[in-house]
Write an enzyme that holds these catalytic residues in place. Sequence first.
Site, PDB file in Angstrom:
ATOM      1  N   CYS A  86       0.914  -1.114  -0.080  1.00  0.00           N
ATOM      2  CA  CYS A  86      -0.043   0.174   0.093  1.00  0.00           C
ATOM      3  C   CYS A  86       0.875   1.286   0.092  1.00  0.00           C
ATOM      4  O   CYS A  86       1.604   1.711  -1.009  1.00  0.00           O
ATOM      5  CB  CYS A  86      -0.913   0.195   1.243  1.00  0.00           C
ATOM      6  SG  CYS A  86      -2.323   1.021   1.109  1.00  0.00           S
ATOM      7  N   HIS A 196      -3.481  -5.937   1.155  1.00  0.00           N
ATOM      8  CA  HIS A 196      -2.888  -6.275   2.407  1.00  0.00           C
ATOM      9  C   HIS A 196      -2.970  -7.682   2.651  1.00  0.00           C
ATOM     10  O   HIS A 196      -3.760  -8.196   3.517  1.00  0.00           O
ATOM     11  CB  HIS A 196      -3.499  -5.518   3.354  1.00  0.00           C
ATOM     12  CG  HIS A 196      -3.331  -3.817   3.329  1.00  0.00           C
ATOM     13  ND1 HIS A 196      -2.412  -3.247   4.024  1.00  0.00           N
ATOM     14  CD2 HIS A 196      -4.100  -2.848   2.769  1.00  0.00           C
ATOM     15  CE1 HIS A 196      -2.439  -2.163   3.809  1.00  0.00           C
ATOM     16  NE2 HIS A 196      -3.503  -1.733   2.986  1.00  0.00           N
ATOM     17  N   GLU A 198      -0.879  -9.152   4.626  1.00  0.00           N
ATOM     18  CA  GLU A 198      -0.613  -9.224   5.959  1.00  0.00           C
ATOM     19  C   GLU A 198      -1.879  -9.407   6.856  1.00  0.00           C
ATOM     20  O   GLU A 198      -1.758 -10.163   8.045  1.00  0.00           O
ATOM     21  CB  GLU A 198       0.120  -8.104   6.612  1.00  0.00           C
ATOM     22  CG  GLU A 198      -0.538  -6.989   7.010  1.00  0.00           C
ATOM     23  CD  GLU A 198      -0.601  -5.889   5.608  1.00  0.00           C
ATOM     24  OE1 GLU A 198      -0.884  -4.853   5.716  1.00  0.00           O
ATOM     25  OE2 GLU A 198      -0.406  -6.647   4.713  1.00  0.00           O
TER      26      GLU A 198
END
Length: 223
Positions: A86, A196, A198
């Site tokens: 990002c 994302h 994660e």
Amino acid sequence: MKTAIIQLPGLNRDQDMLVALHHITGVEPIKIWQTESTIPDVDVIVIPGGFSYGDYLRCGAIGARTPVLQAVREKAQKGVTVIGICNGFQILLEARLLPGALMRNTSLKFVCREIKLEVVNANTRFSRYYSKGQIIRCPVAHHDGNYFVDNETLKQMEDNEQIVFRYAENTNPNGSIRDIAGIINKAGNILGMMPHPENFIEPAHSGTDGRLLFQSALELTNG
């Protein structure tokens, strides 16, 4: 496996990344502050998401000009694996470590939702545990994720297989050219992506589709 997370004022996904990497590797990542001019020996460097320096000038523009980013550049030139997520992707673009630019979403709105990604190239250090054409789930949360690159550079990227992820099944949330969601540099050791991964590493947190990206980058066994 040793990992490092870059910390800049305004980056707010560093804790998410720390939890994810710690969960996957069993080792807590090293935190590297913006003023540091050197980075210890690590296997992977991650620049997380957020709004570094309040997105003033342009998203990632100030962050790309910090001492720690020069240290990241030096490590990348030596072949160390670097991941920008990002705002981290925006910083890598501003630092010219990856080609192209990220503009305002075509909707002119902040987009925060789950999308689907297609694995375009499964022969990279970031995607080796996926299959080519595999559809995976991943969340996005950004206002300036509209990836753009000139036609000549785009052709070079396609010829070099630098496009790793695309938005799949009409889920492009920002208007990115050719639905591009994640790319690598020519050397193949730097990845930038807007979604994302994660946030999708545990079953209790909506799924594990993002886990394989970090396992791939860290050369950890799939399990």
